[in-house]
Design a protein around this motif. Structure first.
Motif, PDB file in Angstrom:
ATOM      1  N   THR A 119     -11.908   8.170  -2.880  1.00 17.71           N
ATOM      2  CA  THR A 119     -11.750   9.444  -3.583  1.00 17.71           C
ATOM      3  C   THR A 119     -12.557  10.579  -2.966  1.00 17.71           C
ATOM      4  N   ALA A 120     -13.550  10.256  -2.158  1.00 14.25           N
ATOM      5  CA  ALA A 120     -14.414  11.298  -1.593  1.00 14.25           C
ATOM      6  C   ALA A 120     -13.604  12.265  -0.740  1.00 14.25           C
ATOM      7  N   ASP A 121     -13.659  13.549  -1.092  1.00 13.46           N
ATOM      8  CA  ASP A 121     -12.978  14.631  -0.374  1.00 13.46           C
ATOM      9  C   ASP A 121     -11.458  14.543  -0.427  1.00 13.46           C
ATOM     10  N   CYS A 122     -10.907  13.681  -1.266  1.00  8.57           N
ATOM     11  CA  CYS A 122      -9.444  13.573  -1.343  1.00  8.57           C
ATOM     12  C   CYS A 122      -8.873  14.831  -2.002  1.00  8.57           C
ATOM     13  N   PRO A 123      -7.992  15.554  -1.326  1.00  7.86           N
ATOM     14  CA  PRO A 123      -7.466  16.814  -1.868  1.00  7.86           C
ATOM     15  C   PRO A 123      -6.327  16.630  -2.866  1.00  7.86           C
ATOM     16  N   TYR A 124      -5.926  15.391  -3.114  1.00  6.30           N
ATOM     17  CA  TYR A 124      -4.761  15.151  -3.965  1.00  6.30           C
ATOM     18  C   TYR A 124      -5.137  14.717  -5.375  1.00  6.30           C
ATOM     19  N   LEU A 125      -6.436  14.700  -5.665  1.00  4.05           N
ATOM     20  CA  LEU A 125      -6.886  14.308  -6.996  1.00  4.05           C
ATOM     21  C   LEU A 125      -6.786  15.478  -7.983  1.00  4.05           C
ATOM     22  N   ASP A 126      -6.274  15.177  -9.178  1.00  3.94           N
ATOM     23  CA  ASP A 126      -6.293  16.126 -10.297  1.00  3.94           C
ATOM     24  C   ASP A 126      -5.642  17.467  -9.967  1.00  3.94           C
ATOM     25  N   LEU A 127      -4.575  17.428  -9.194  1.00  2.00           N
ATOM     26  CA  LEU A 127      -3.867  18.667  -8.881  1.00  2.00           C
ATOM     27  C   LEU A 127      -3.073  19.147 -10.087  1.00  2.00           C
ATOM     28  N   GLU A 128      -3.064  20.449 -10.285  1.00  4.88           N
ATOM     29  CA  GLU A 128      -2.249  21.018 -11.357  1.00  4.88           C
ATOM     30  C   GLU A 128      -0.782  20.990 -10.940  1.00  4.88           C
ATOM     31  N   GLY A 129       0.081  20.826 -11.924  1.00  2.00           N
ATOM     32  CA  GLY A 129       1.512  20.804 -11.654  1.00  2.00           C
ATOM     33  C   GLY A 129       2.240  20.069 -12.751  1.00  2.00           C
ATOM     34  N   ASP A 130       3.456  20.506 -13.031  1.00  2.00           N
ATOM     35  CA  ASP A 130       4.264  19.890 -14.069  1.00  2.00           C
ATOM     36  C   ASP A 130       4.611  18.457 -13.673  1.00  2.00           C
ATOM     37  N   HIS A 131       4.407  17.517 -14.594  1.00  2.00           N
ATOM     38  CA  HIS A 131       4.687  16.116 -14.298  1.00  2.00           C
ATOM     39  C   HIS A 131       6.144  15.741 -14.553  1.00  2.00           C
ATOM     40  N   ARG A 132       6.911  16.668 -15.059  1.00  2.00           N
ATOM     41  CA  ARG A 132       8.328  16.396 -15.271  1.00  2.00           C
ATOM     42  C   ARG A 132       9.106  16.606 -13.975  1.00  2.00           C
ATOM     43  N   LEU A 133      10.313  16.040 -13.935  1.00  2.00           N
ATOM     44  CA  LEU A 133      11.186  16.263 -12.793  1.00  2.00           C
ATOM     45  C   LEU A 133      11.663  17.709 -12.784  1.00  2.00           C
ATOM     46  N   ILE A 159      -3.627  11.085   3.892  1.00  2.00           N
ATOM     47  CA  ILE A 159      -3.766  11.829   5.145  1.00  2.00           C
ATOM     48  C   ILE A 159      -4.112  13.266   4.766  1.00  2.00           C
ATOM     49  N   ALA A 160      -5.138  13.815   5.368  1.00  2.00           N
ATOM     50  CA  ALA A 160      -5.571  15.165   5.035  1.00  2.00           C
ATOM     51  C   ALA A 160      -4.517  16.190   5.440  1.00  2.00           C
ATOM     52  N   PRO A 161      -4.358  17.266   4.676  1.00  2.00           N
ATOM     53  CA  PRO A 161      -3.421  18.326   5.062  1.00  2.00           C
ATOM     54  C   PRO A 161      -3.773  18.898   6.433  1.00  2.00           C
ATOM     55  N   ASN A 162      -2.736  19.196   7.208  1.00  2.00           N
ATOM     56  CA  ASN A 162      -2.881  19.816   8.531  1.00  2.00           C
ATOM     57  C   ASN A 162      -3.617  18.928   9.536  1.00  2.00           C
ATOM     58  N   ARG A 210       0.856  -1.182   0.000  1.00  2.00           N
ATOM     59  CA  ARG A 210       0.000   0.000   0.000  1.00  2.00           C
ATOM     60  C   ARG A 210       0.897   1.239   0.000  1.00  2.00           C
ATOM     61  N   ALA A 211       0.336   2.348  -0.449  1.00  2.00           N
ATOM     62  CA  ALA A 211       1.045   3.627  -0.399  1.00  2.00           C
ATOM     63  C   ALA A 211       0.173   4.646   0.316  1.00  2.00           C
ATOM     64  N   VAL A 212       0.827   5.644   0.901  1.00  2.00           N
ATOM     65  CA  VAL A 212       0.129   6.712   1.613  1.00  2.00           C
ATOM     66  C   VAL A 212       0.689   8.049   1.150  1.00  2.00           C
ATOM     67  N   ILE A 213      -0.203   8.965   0.767  1.00  2.00           N
ATOM     68  CA  ILE A 213       0.203  10.325   0.400  1.00  2.00           C
ATOM     69  C   ILE A 213      -0.136  11.264   1.552  1.00  2.00           C
ATOM     70  N   ALA A 214       0.820  12.113   1.907  1.00  2.00           N
ATOM     71  CA  ALA A 214       0.607  13.117   2.948  1.00  2.00           C
ATOM     72  C   ALA A 214       1.248  14.422   2.504  1.00  2.00           C
TER      73      ALA A 214
END
Length: 253
Positions: free
Chosen positions: A228-242, A215-218, A139-143
């Motif tokens: 996916t409900a209320d997940c703040p990390y979906l479809d965020l804008e940002g360059d996908h390159r390194l 994990i929700a911010p703050n 499993r993975a976790v994003i924070a």
């Protein structure tokens, strides 16, 4: 351990000022007697800096429920922790037995602080590594992990079936990763060339499958959340390159 919002900030500034000044002196005069004294002092300053790095909450294990912290510099990218080629870091000699790897991404806020070294904080949006997350019992976790004015995301992988011989992911902001045994004891280090082509930025299927948690911010409780409900990390804008930051300039590839 230095206090995060006071003593640590002051000591960090003093260490970086002296260390960068002496490193510049050494680069200009070389391995003379004065240059040798300067570089030996730089080595000691960097050791002191690594020792003072605060333990920052970065994740929680989906299997054991235990919180995970990591010694890192969350003040700004000019800290030696973020020097991509030879970072100053405090080695974590023991992790939870289920801990596998930790990558990261970062949305950079302009202007980016000038650094005298290459800094590679990952792409500009959060992602997962399919070759790791497709492993059985993994499993993975994003924070969200703020780094000064920048918005960072730690992506940590956990497993109950540790793979043998599989290339992992370089530790967030560096060019190597650590290898631990089934008991969580440090054994060696390795590396894997980074490429945005190895990343999946479409988090929705991973969240829906339950392979990715967040994990929700703050959230000081670092509560694990699913779906996916209320997940703040979906479809965020940002360059996908390194991203590579050097002397205040940022390049992508």
């Amino acid at each position: 351990m230095a206090d995060l919002d006071g003593e640590w900030i002051q000591q960090r500034a003093e260490l970086l000022e002296e260390g960068n000044r002496l490193k510049a002196l050494y680069d200009s005069i070389g391995y003379t007697a004065e240059g040798k004294a300067a570089i030996y002092r730089v080595i000691e300053l960097r050791k002191q800096y690594a020792k003072l790095l605060p333990e920052i909450p970065v994740s929680r294990c989906p299997f054991s429920g235990s919180a995970v912290s990591w010694p890192l510099d969350n003040i700004d990218l000019d800290g030696w922790f973020w020097e991509w080629d030879k970072p100053s870091r405090r080695r974590v000699s023991k992790v939870q037995p289920t801990w596998l790897a930790m990558g990261g991404a970062m949305r950079l806020a302009e202007p980016v602080t000038s650094t005298p070294f290459d800094c590679m904080p990952g792409p500009g949006a959060p992602y997962v590594v399919p070759r790791l997350l497709n492993l059985a019992e993994t499993r993975a976790v994003i924070a969200e992990v703020p780094v000064g004015r920048h918005t960072g995301w730690a992506i940590t992988y956990f497993t109950t079936h540790r793979p043998d011989g599989l290339a992992l992911e370089d530790l967030w902001g560096s060019k190597t990763y650590d290898l631990y045994d089934s008991q969580g004891n440090w054994r060696a280090w390795s590396d894997y060339p980074q490429s945005h082509l190895d990343y999946s930025f479409d988090l929705r299927p991973w969240l829906e499958s339950g392979k990715l948690l967040w994990i929700a911010p703050n959230d000081d409780s670092a509560t694990l959340r699913e779906g996916t409900a209320d997940c703040p990390y979906l479809d965020l804008e940002g360059d996908h390159r390194l991203q590579l930051a050097f002397e205040g300039n940022v390049t992508h590839w």
